[in-house]
Motif scaffolding. Structure first.
Motif, PDB file in Angstrom:
ATOM      1  N   LEU A  54      -8.231   8.383   6.513  1.00 37.05           N
ATOM      2  CA  LEU A  54      -8.528   7.056   7.049  1.00 37.05           C
ATOM      3  C   LEU A  54      -9.925   7.003   7.661  1.00 37.05           C
ATOM      4  CD1 LEU A  54      -5.177   6.115   8.839  1.00 37.05           C
ATOM      5  CD2 LEU A  54      -6.303   4.714   7.105  1.00 37.05           C
ATOM      6  N   MET A  83      -0.209   4.188  10.277  1.00 36.48           N
ATOM      7  CA  MET A  83      -0.292   4.733   8.920  1.00 36.48           C
ATOM      8  C   MET A  83       0.012   6.228   8.881  1.00 36.48           C
ATOM      9  SD  MET A  83      -0.957   2.381   6.725  1.00 36.48           S
ATOM     10  CE  MET A  83       0.107   1.306   7.686  1.00 36.48           C
ATOM     11  N   HIS A  95     -11.722  -0.851   5.085  1.00 27.35           N
ATOM     12  CA  HIS A  95     -11.414  -2.222   5.498  1.00 27.35           C
ATOM     13  C   HIS A  95     -11.320  -2.333   7.018  1.00 27.35           C
ATOM     14  CE1 HIS A  95     -10.598  -2.904   1.282  1.00 27.35           C
ATOM     15  NE2 HIS A  95     -10.239  -4.151   1.499  1.00 27.35           N
ATOM     16  N   CYS A 144      -0.861  -3.585  12.178  1.00 20.93           N
ATOM     17  CA  CYS A 144      -1.297  -3.060  10.882  1.00 20.93           C
ATOM     18  C   CYS A 144      -0.292  -2.031  10.361  1.00 20.93           C
ATOM     19  CB  CYS A 144      -2.696  -2.451  11.011  1.00 20.93           C
ATOM     20  SG  CYS A 144      -3.430  -1.989   9.433  1.00 20.93           S
ATOM     21  N   LEU A 201      -8.250   1.675   2.913  1.00 21.68           N
ATOM     22  CA  LEU A 201      -7.801   0.980   4.121  1.00 21.68           C
ATOM     23  C   LEU A 201      -8.718   1.311   5.286  1.00 21.68           C
ATOM     24  CD1 LEU A 201      -5.848  -0.661   5.851  1.00 21.68           C
ATOM     25  CD2 LEU A 201      -4.401   1.385   6.036  1.00 21.68           C
ATOM     26  N   TRP A 213      -1.682  -4.479  -1.906  1.00 21.05           N
ATOM     27  CA  TRP A 213      -2.582  -3.884  -2.887  1.00 21.05           C
ATOM     28  C   TRP A 213      -2.569  -4.773  -4.127  1.00 21.05           C
ATOM     29  CZ3 TRP A 213      -5.905  -0.163  -1.794  1.00 21.05           C
ATOM     30  CH2 TRP A 213      -6.638   0.405  -2.845  1.00 21.05           C
ATOM     31  N   LEU A 235      -0.024  -5.147   4.410  1.00 20.27           N
ATOM     32  CA  LEU A 235      -1.116  -4.664   3.554  1.00 20.27           C
ATOM     33  C   LEU A 235      -0.692  -4.845   2.102  1.00 20.27           C
ATOM     34  CD1 LEU A 235      -1.727  -1.329   5.490  1.00 20.27           C
ATOM     35  CD2 LEU A 235      -3.105  -3.406   5.682  1.00 20.27           C
ATOM     36  N   LEU A 279      -5.555  -7.727   3.679  1.00 23.08           N
ATOM     37  CA  LEU A 279      -4.809  -7.699   4.926  1.00 23.08           C
ATOM     38  C   LEU A 279      -4.238  -9.082   5.199  1.00 23.08           C
ATOM     39  CD1 LEU A 279      -7.278  -5.514   5.221  1.00 23.08           C
ATOM     40  CD2 LEU A 279      -6.471  -5.382   7.569  1.00 23.08           C
ATOM     41  N   LEU A 318       0.849  -1.195   0.000  1.00 23.76           N
ATOM     42  CA  LEU A 318       0.000   0.000   0.000  1.00 23.76           C
ATOM     43  C   LEU A 318       0.881   1.240   0.000  1.00 23.76           C
ATOM     44  CD1 LEU A 318      -3.210   0.712   1.893  1.00 23.76           C
ATOM     45  CD2 LEU A 318      -1.261   2.169   2.430  1.00 23.76           C
ATOM     46  N   LEU A 325      -7.464  -4.099  -1.813  1.00 25.00           N
ATOM     47  CA  LEU A 325      -6.568  -4.280  -0.671  1.00 25.00           C
ATOM     48  C   LEU A 325      -6.850  -5.594   0.046  1.00 25.00           C
ATOM     49  CD1 LEU A 325      -4.397  -2.856   1.129  1.00 25.00           C
ATOM     50  CD2 LEU A 325      -6.302  -1.922   2.444  1.00 25.00           C
ATOM     51  N   GLN A 382      -5.991   5.219  -1.474  1.00 23.13           N
ATOM     52  CA  GLN A 382      -5.659   3.930  -0.864  1.00 23.13           C
ATOM     53  C   GLN A 382      -5.843   3.987   0.653  1.00 23.13           C
ATOM     54  OE1 GLN A 382      -1.982   2.092  -2.096  1.00 23.13           O
ATOM     55  NE2 GLN A 382      -2.231   2.667  -4.244  1.00 23.13           N
TER      56      GLN A 382
END
Length: 328
Positions: A247, A232, A126, A200, A123, A207, A205, A214, A112, A212, A119
């Motif tokens: 996010l 992140m 997700h 995480c 995430l 792509w 991660l 995990l 990612l 995506l 992206q």
């Protein structure tokens, strides 16, 4: 050699283990980047690639390994893209000559790119879905992300570590203990805890053309939602603000975020710093660690960690990131 050793996990044992559950490699065993466990990719006679993961002895109980597998199965059932262990004759947790292992399908993909905001937003979606599923019930056997006893044990292991130079021992103690005290002063029980991925970061991660995925739930445990978000965030405060809100735009499509958890970002960063150092100290008897982390035994490393802990203590005094007024 400690009880955590992989002594005995030879190529012949690995081949015998995978053949015992019906996989017949026609390629060599390609070691994948994992230090906590032993992980290998291979091509089988069905022309498919698989990954076999040998769990480090004594780290997790059988029940804790099964909870990892059951959690990923729940996520997959909720149509959240994750990689689950294969069920072989009704079992995902397998055993060969005292070593526990699991077999996974091998998937490809690229990392990612957190600078790509679309992206990051994906995430967030997700993780919102993951935490929605994770909030349905708690783990019964997996540990909490933070425990006072766990942090005390990590700190003590570092203070007693033979690799810590005597000339730096007092300076290290003088900064480590205040950071530990600050983390322990937090009322962790005041926050909602859900089942988490737990580790995480970009390396977990992938792509892919379909989106995506995990991977690697080996560190899944119970904790506040922000644990799966804060790693992140990078760059200066403004960049982190943009990344966080991106996010959360995706996250809150599925799961409400408690902004009070922003106060936990720096304590969680401190917790990760301490536990990472203690992990290296704890695993030093494993030959893979002196080979790959030789700098851990150098005085310069400990000098750098003293500075890093001083910076982290200062960061614990700074105001947390704030969501902009009107953020949905």
């Amino acid at each position: 050699m400690s009880d955590f050793s992989f002594q005995g996990v030879t190529p012949d044992l690995i081949l015998d283990a995978v053949e015992s559950v019906g996989f017949y490699p026609i390629s060599g065993l390609l070691p994948l980047n994992s230090y906590e466990n032993r992980v290998y990719q291979f091509l089988a006679d069905d022309q498919k690639r698989y990954v076999v993961k040998f769990y480090r002895p004594q780290r997790w109980s059988d029940a804790q390994i099964l909870e990892e597998h059951q959690f990923t199965a729940e996520l997959a059932e909720a149509e959240i893209p994750v990689v689950c262990p294969l069920s072989i004759q009704g079992k995902t947790a397998l055993e060969w000559q005292g070593f526990r292992f699991a077999v996974f399908p091998s998937i490809g993909g690229r990392a990612l790119e957190p600078e790509q905001l679309e992206q990051l937003e994906d995430l967030g979606r997700h993780l919102g879905r993951l935490h929605l599923t994770g909030s349905a019930r708690p783990f019964s056997h997996r540990p909490q992300l933070y425990t006072r006893a766990g942090l005390d044990e990590a700190a003590q292991e570092l203070l007693e570590c033979e690799l810590l130079p005597d000339s730096l021992r007092e300076a290290f103690r003088a900064i480590l203990l205040p950071v530990v005290a600050r983390v322990q002063a937090i009322d962790w029980d005041a926050y909602t805890h859900v089942r988490l991925h737990g580790d995480c970061h970009i390396g977990n991660l992938l792509w892919r053309p379909e989106g995506l995925t995990l991977v690697d739930f080996d560190d899944c445990r119970q904790g506040p939602a922000i644990q799966d978000l804060w790693m992140m965030l990078s760059g200066d405060r403004l960049q982190q603000q943009i990344q966080l809100e991106t996010l959360l735009e995706g996250y809150e499509e599925f799961m409400e975020f408690n902004p009070r958890e922003l106060h936990l970002i720096e304590p969680l960063r401190a917790l990760r710093i301490i536990h990472y150092m203690a992990w290296l100290a704890r695993r030093w008897e494993d030959p893979a660690f002196p080979h790959n982390f030789s700098w851990f035994a150098e005085p310069r490393y400990w000098e750098q960690q003293i500075l890093a802990l001083k910076e982290q203590l200062s960061a614990l005094d700074e105001p947390p990131l704030r969501l902009q007024p009107g953020f949905n």
